[in-house]
Design an enzyme around this catalytic site. Structure first.
Site, PDB file in Angstrom:
ATOM      1  N   ARG B 123      -6.611 -12.644   7.827  1.00  0.00           N
ATOM      2  CA  ARG B 123      -5.958 -13.049   6.565  1.00  0.00           C
ATOM      3  C   ARG B 123      -6.700 -12.566   5.317  1.00  0.00           C
ATOM      4  O   ARG B 123      -6.531 -13.132   4.235  1.00  0.00           O
ATOM      5  CB  ARG B 123      -5.765 -14.566   6.500  1.00  0.00           C
ATOM      6  CG  ARG B 123      -4.860 -15.093   7.596  1.00  0.00           C
ATOM      7  CD  ARG B 123      -4.350 -16.501   7.285  1.00  0.00           C
ATOM      8  NE  ARG B 123      -3.508 -16.985   8.369  1.00  0.00           N
ATOM      9  CZ  ARG B 123      -3.960 -17.683   9.416  1.00  0.00           C
ATOM     10  NH1 ARG B 123      -5.225 -17.988   9.505  1.00  0.00           N
ATOM     11  NH2 ARG B 123      -3.121 -18.060  10.349  1.00  0.00           N
ATOM     12  N   LYS B 145      -2.789  -1.570  -4.721  1.00  0.00           N
ATOM     13  CA  LYS B 145      -1.668  -1.341  -3.803  1.00  0.00           C
ATOM     14  C   LYS B 145      -2.189  -0.738  -2.510  1.00  0.00           C
ATOM     15  O   LYS B 145      -2.855   0.300  -2.537  1.00  0.00           O
ATOM     16  CB  LYS B 145      -0.657  -0.380  -4.422  1.00  0.00           C
ATOM     17  CG  LYS B 145       0.336  -1.021  -5.355  1.00  0.00           C
ATOM     18  CD  LYS B 145       1.450  -0.019  -5.637  1.00  0.00           C
ATOM     19  CE  LYS B 145       2.458  -0.522  -6.616  1.00  0.00           C
ATOM     20  NZ  LYS B 145       3.517   0.487  -6.840  1.00  0.00           N
ATOM     21  N   GLU B 187      -0.620  13.568  -9.722  1.00  0.00           N
ATOM     22  CA  GLU B 187      -0.638  12.184 -10.215  1.00  0.00           C
ATOM     23  C   GLU B 187      -1.215  12.114 -11.625  1.00  0.00           C
ATOM     24  O   GLU B 187      -0.782  11.317 -12.469  1.00  0.00           O
ATOM     25  CB  GLU B 187      -1.465  11.280  -9.291  1.00  0.00           C
ATOM     26  CG  GLU B 187      -0.984  11.199  -7.842  1.00  0.00           C
ATOM     27  CD  GLU B 187       0.327  10.415  -7.662  1.00  0.00           C
ATOM     28  OE1 GLU B 187       0.921   9.950  -8.668  1.00  0.00           O
ATOM     29  OE2 GLU B 187       0.767  10.287  -6.502  1.00  0.00           O
ATOM     30  N   LYS B 229      -4.240   4.553 -15.695  1.00  0.00           N
ATOM     31  CA  LYS B 229      -3.877   3.682 -14.577  1.00  0.00           C
ATOM     32  C   LYS B 229      -4.434   2.271 -14.776  1.00  0.00           C
ATOM     33  O   LYS B 229      -3.725   1.273 -14.598  1.00  0.00           O
ATOM     34  CB  LYS B 229      -4.406   4.292 -13.268  1.00  0.00           C
ATOM     35  CG  LYS B 229      -4.149   3.477 -12.007  1.00  0.00           C
ATOM     36  CD  LYS B 229      -2.766   3.711 -11.450  1.00  0.00           C
ATOM     37  CE  LYS B 229      -2.454   2.836 -10.254  1.00  0.00           C
ATOM     38  NZ  LYS B 229      -2.543   3.533  -8.968  1.00  0.00           N
ATOM     39  N   GLU B 239       3.536  -5.351 -10.545  1.00  0.00           N
ATOM     40  CA  GLU B 239       4.698  -4.490 -10.754  1.00  0.00           C
ATOM     41  C   GLU B 239       5.983  -5.276 -11.034  1.00  0.00           C
ATOM     42  O   GLU B 239       7.015  -5.082 -10.403  1.00  0.00           O
ATOM     43  CB  GLU B 239       4.896  -3.552  -9.544  1.00  0.00           C
ATOM     44  CG  GLU B 239       5.786  -2.372  -9.910  1.00  0.00           C
ATOM     45  CD  GLU B 239       5.766  -1.245  -8.870  1.00  0.00           C
ATOM     46  OE1 GLU B 239       4.699  -0.979  -8.306  1.00  0.00           O
ATOM     47  OE2 GLU B 239       6.813  -0.650  -8.659  1.00  0.00           O
ATOM     48  N   ARG B 243       4.327  -1.485 -14.784  1.00  0.00           N
ATOM     49  CA  ARG B 243       3.685  -0.741 -13.693  1.00  0.00           C
ATOM     50  C   ARG B 243       4.662   0.152 -12.934  1.00  0.00           C
ATOM     51  O   ARG B 243       4.268   1.168 -12.358  1.00  0.00           O
ATOM     52  CB  ARG B 243       2.984  -1.697 -12.717  1.00  0.00           C
ATOM     53  CG  ARG B 243       2.256  -0.960 -11.621  1.00  0.00           C
ATOM     54  CD  ARG B 243       1.266  -1.812 -10.849  1.00  0.00           C
ATOM     55  NE  ARG B 243       0.609  -0.993  -9.841  1.00  0.00           N
ATOM     56  CZ  ARG B 243      -0.377  -1.382  -9.066  1.00  0.00           C
ATOM     57  NH1 ARG B 243      -0.830  -2.611  -9.181  1.00  0.00           N
ATOM     58  NH2 ARG B 243      -0.923  -0.579  -8.177  1.00  0.00           N
ATOM     59  N   ASN B 247       5.658   4.998 -10.909  1.00  0.00           N
ATOM     60  CA  ASN B 247       6.425   5.582  -9.808  1.00  0.00           C
ATOM     61  C   ASN B 247       7.206   6.826 -10.205  1.00  0.00           C
ATOM     62  O   ASN B 247       7.974   7.354  -9.401  1.00  0.00           O
ATOM     63  CB  ASN B 247       7.402   4.545  -9.245  1.00  0.00           C
ATOM     64  CG  ASN B 247       6.679   3.450  -8.503  1.00  0.00           C
ATOM     65  OD1 ASN B 247       5.971   3.718  -7.544  1.00  0.00           O
ATOM     66  ND2 ASN B 247       6.834   2.214  -8.965  1.00  0.00           N
ATOM     67  N   HIS B 250       8.183   9.539  -7.748  1.00  0.00           N
ATOM     68  CA  HIS B 250       7.906   9.055  -6.393  1.00  0.00           C
ATOM     69  C   HIS B 250       9.151   8.685  -5.598  1.00  0.00           C
ATOM     70  O   HIS B 250       9.129   8.736  -4.373  1.00  0.00           O
ATOM     71  CB  HIS B 250       6.929   7.875  -6.444  1.00  0.00           C
ATOM     72  CG  HIS B 250       5.509   8.310  -6.663  1.00  0.00           C
ATOM     73  ND1 HIS B 250       5.110   8.964  -7.807  1.00  0.00           N
ATOM     74  CD2 HIS B 250       4.395   8.223  -5.872  1.00  0.00           C
ATOM     75  CE1 HIS B 250       3.811   9.237  -7.723  1.00  0.00           C
ATOM     76  NE2 HIS B 250       3.361   8.797  -6.568  1.00  0.00           N
ATOM     77  N   HIS B 254       8.932  10.491  -2.299  1.00  0.00           N
ATOM     78  CA  HIS B 254       8.877   9.771  -1.019  1.00  0.00           C
ATOM     79  C   HIS B 254      10.045  10.161  -0.122  1.00  0.00           C
ATOM     80  O   HIS B 254       9.884  10.287   1.093  1.00  0.00           O
ATOM     81  CB  HIS B 254       8.904   8.258  -1.259  1.00  0.00           C
ATOM     82  CG  HIS B 254       7.596   7.695  -1.720  1.00  0.00           C
ATOM     83  ND1 HIS B 254       7.424   6.361  -2.006  1.00  0.00           N
ATOM     84  CD2 HIS B 254       6.400   8.273  -1.937  1.00  0.00           C
ATOM     85  CE1 HIS B 254       6.169   6.155  -2.393  1.00  0.00           C
ATOM     86  NE2 HIS B 254       5.532   7.301  -2.362  1.00  0.00           N
ATOM     87  N   HIS B 267       1.674  14.990  -0.441  1.00  0.00           N
ATOM     88  CA  HIS B 267       2.136  13.962  -1.361  1.00  0.00           C
ATOM     89  C   HIS B 267       2.239  14.528  -2.779  1.00  0.00           C
ATOM     90  O   HIS B 267       3.232  14.315  -3.478  1.00  0.00           O
ATOM     91  CB  HIS B 267       1.200  12.756  -1.332  1.00  0.00           C
ATOM     92  CG  HIS B 267       1.612  11.659  -2.273  1.00  0.00           C
ATOM     93  ND1 HIS B 267       2.802  10.984  -2.132  1.00  0.00           N
ATOM     94  CD2 HIS B 267       1.013  11.151  -3.380  1.00  0.00           C
ATOM     95  CE1 HIS B 267       2.908  10.092  -3.118  1.00  0.00           C
ATOM     96  NE2 HIS B 267       1.840  10.175  -3.886  1.00  0.00           N
TER      97      HIS B 267
END
Lengths: 363, 363
Positions: B123, B145, B187, B229, B239, B243, B247, B250, B254, B267
């Protein structure tokens, strides 16, 4: 309309949330309308037996939402990463997104599985716990612990992921099979043993009325037992201290469950045998008299909970305790009862002493 | 000794944490000693190529700890639940417990994978990000993230799990293959495009010195890009708002990566093509001139980043965007640049318009 009409206790944690006790499944929708305006899609995760009996009642209140259900097979072995992957696929196929609200409708396994799914799907979506078993109502639905199992240990992969609310309808207990009742009683008696001596006495005095499932006594049992859990979790949500006490009986119990591959022993039975073993260990460490050990074992026994297990190898069980999440630096850390109504964290139990405790509960 | 000696920017979030920029791998141990007294066991998760070059340097500072390493194969396809299960096994076998500190030593894949592992193992255990690629240093190591992939979508299963610190040694960039540099540049240019027009001009003006890997210009690039960032994440860790702008490119990227099964497109290449597509879409929606679209594509191109991809089916790519985490109620939500130095969230792009944008980048 207001939230005041539903009885509740609040968990006071990083993010506080209400535990509604004694409400009805049909009214959950009304609560959601009041509280969460931007919910459009609801994903109910449940298993077949529970869904057959309660899904209709729950859905009556959810007519204004787009609702999907995912039904998973029952059983502790379903708490796996493979099942998380399948849930993810099923969720994406019904256009689950970040605004979706997940309802975990079921017992401890569903709460753990659906809760962990909600905690990791798209990095976390909203969750309501709707516990339908005694175990889930008095224990597992409160406190935000969610997890799946790993072949090497129970609940090894998980998160602290508090629900937005816990919605507890006592009527779901009416038809609960006795084996399931036992699971809850084991945790409830554990709560009494670690923190509420008068609740322990309540169990001793009310055996008959509990067995007869008298409604008022069951309500009292659930409320008092939940209150112990809520109180402890409110003090220590992330298990840095006092919350560890809730693990009484679980280091032994989990080892037994894992060793038996979750077959032939329920969680409650594991915990019950674990409490018996921990009590013997507590006696060996001078924390309770043998009379108190017997009193505890007797209470468990009166409710049909086992205090012995046949044919197990104590060394194999000791080995299984290696993966316990409380361990630190290879040292086994155990929760031991201190008399009745208190418990302590013990860092000083040797393998020898733990083996001796196992031998006391293996017939 | 004090923490003051190391340059840093703080992420100001629920739990704030430092991003150290321009420190050395050898000194991480000193920082840990200063900051985390109760660490005894350290688990380094890395991949072979990175470990071969940097593990010794890192371990020089960790002599007082019990240290284990788990080396995983490289590549985006390693970000899977199966790998999480294997990491769990390996971690338990070296007695990893709740007090263990995980060091993610590597690029974006290692940061995501080791980070998600740390977030769910028992956990959640402590995590330090040690990014060794440009992409990880300017982007993925900051912000918490972490995720693994699902066959139906990238980063679908994950968590917001901020590290205790990010420890960035610029010297790890010296030997970075150019393909890896491209990943970071994509990025970094994205950061400029959404929030820092002068950083965009910096890229336009400093092309040569960046390509020659001049140390001072690279330090400036990493620091300025990280700052974008850090600033955005500090405003909106989970987000819920701003935020999402990170993306940009992306949703397209993606989809392309997933459709190509992470082969034949890095990527950074996916993001670059995605930025080109999003720019065309922004032009169609009146958010930028075609001259600005060309200026963006030209900059990407000058750094070797692709702005076209051959032989893809635009409809299949559109379909892949279905699993995008930003989508709501089946609607596709896209980030579009607004001129250079700003970006917006658009909820109003039709499938038709998205298809048209795809066609602009498919040759």
């Amino acid at each position: 309309m207001s939230l005041e009409k539903w009885p509740k206790i609040d968990v006071k944690a990083d993010r506080s949330y209400p535990v509604f006790l004694g409400v009805s499944l049909e009214e959950l929708g009304e609560f959601l309308h009041l509280q969460f305006e931007d919910v459009e899609h609801i994903l109910i995760i449940s298993h077949q037996v529970v869904a057959d009996v309660y899904l209709d009642r729950l859905q009556k209140g959810l007519l204004d939402y787009r609702v999907n259900q995912i039904i998973v097979p029952a059983g502790e072995q379903e708490k796996s990463l493979e099942r998380i992957s399948q849930l993810t696929r099923a969720a994406l196929e019904c256009e689950t997104d970040r605004k979706t609200l997940v309802i975990a409708l079921g017992g401890g396994v569903i709460g753990d599985l659906a809760g962990f799914f909600a905690s990791v799907f798209m990095r976390g979506i909203r969750l309501i716990q709707v516990p339908t078993t005694l175990l889930a109502q008095v224990d597992s639905s409160v406190g935000g612990k969610v997890a799946v199992n790993h072949p090497l240990g129970k609940n090894i992969i998980g998160a602290f992921y508090p629900p937005l609310a816990v919605w507890t309808d006592f009527s779901t207990l009416d038809s609960l099979p006795w084996e399931e009742v036992e699971n809850g009683l084991a945790e409830s008696i554990k709560h009494a043993l670690i923190a509420d001596r008068s609740l322990f006495e309540f169990f001793e005095n009310e055996e008959e009325r509990i067995k007869e499932r008298e409604k008022s006594i069951w309500s009292e049992m659930v409320v008092r037992s939940s209150a112990v859990k809520v109180n402890i979790v409110s003090q220590d949500e992330r298990e840095q201290g006092v919350r560890a006490l809730l693990n009484l009986g679980h280091s032994f119990g989990h080892a037994l469950e894992t060793e038996m591959n979750y077959r032939g022993v329920t969680h409650g039975q594991g915990v019950s045998i674990g409490i018996a073993a921990a009590s013997h260990l507590a006696n060996a460490k001078g924390l309770m008299t043998i009379a108190e050990v017997d009193r505890i074992k007797q209470l468990l026994n009166r409710f049909g909970l086992p205090i012995m297990i046949p044919g197990q190898d104590p060394r194999a069980l000791l080995e299984r305790m290696q993966a316990d999440k409380k361990n630190q630096g290879g040292r086994k850390i155990l929760i031991l009862p201190k008399g009745i109504g208190q418990a302590v964290v013990s860092r000083e139990c040797t393998d020898q002493e733990i083996l001796a405790a196992w031998k006391q509960v293996i017939s």
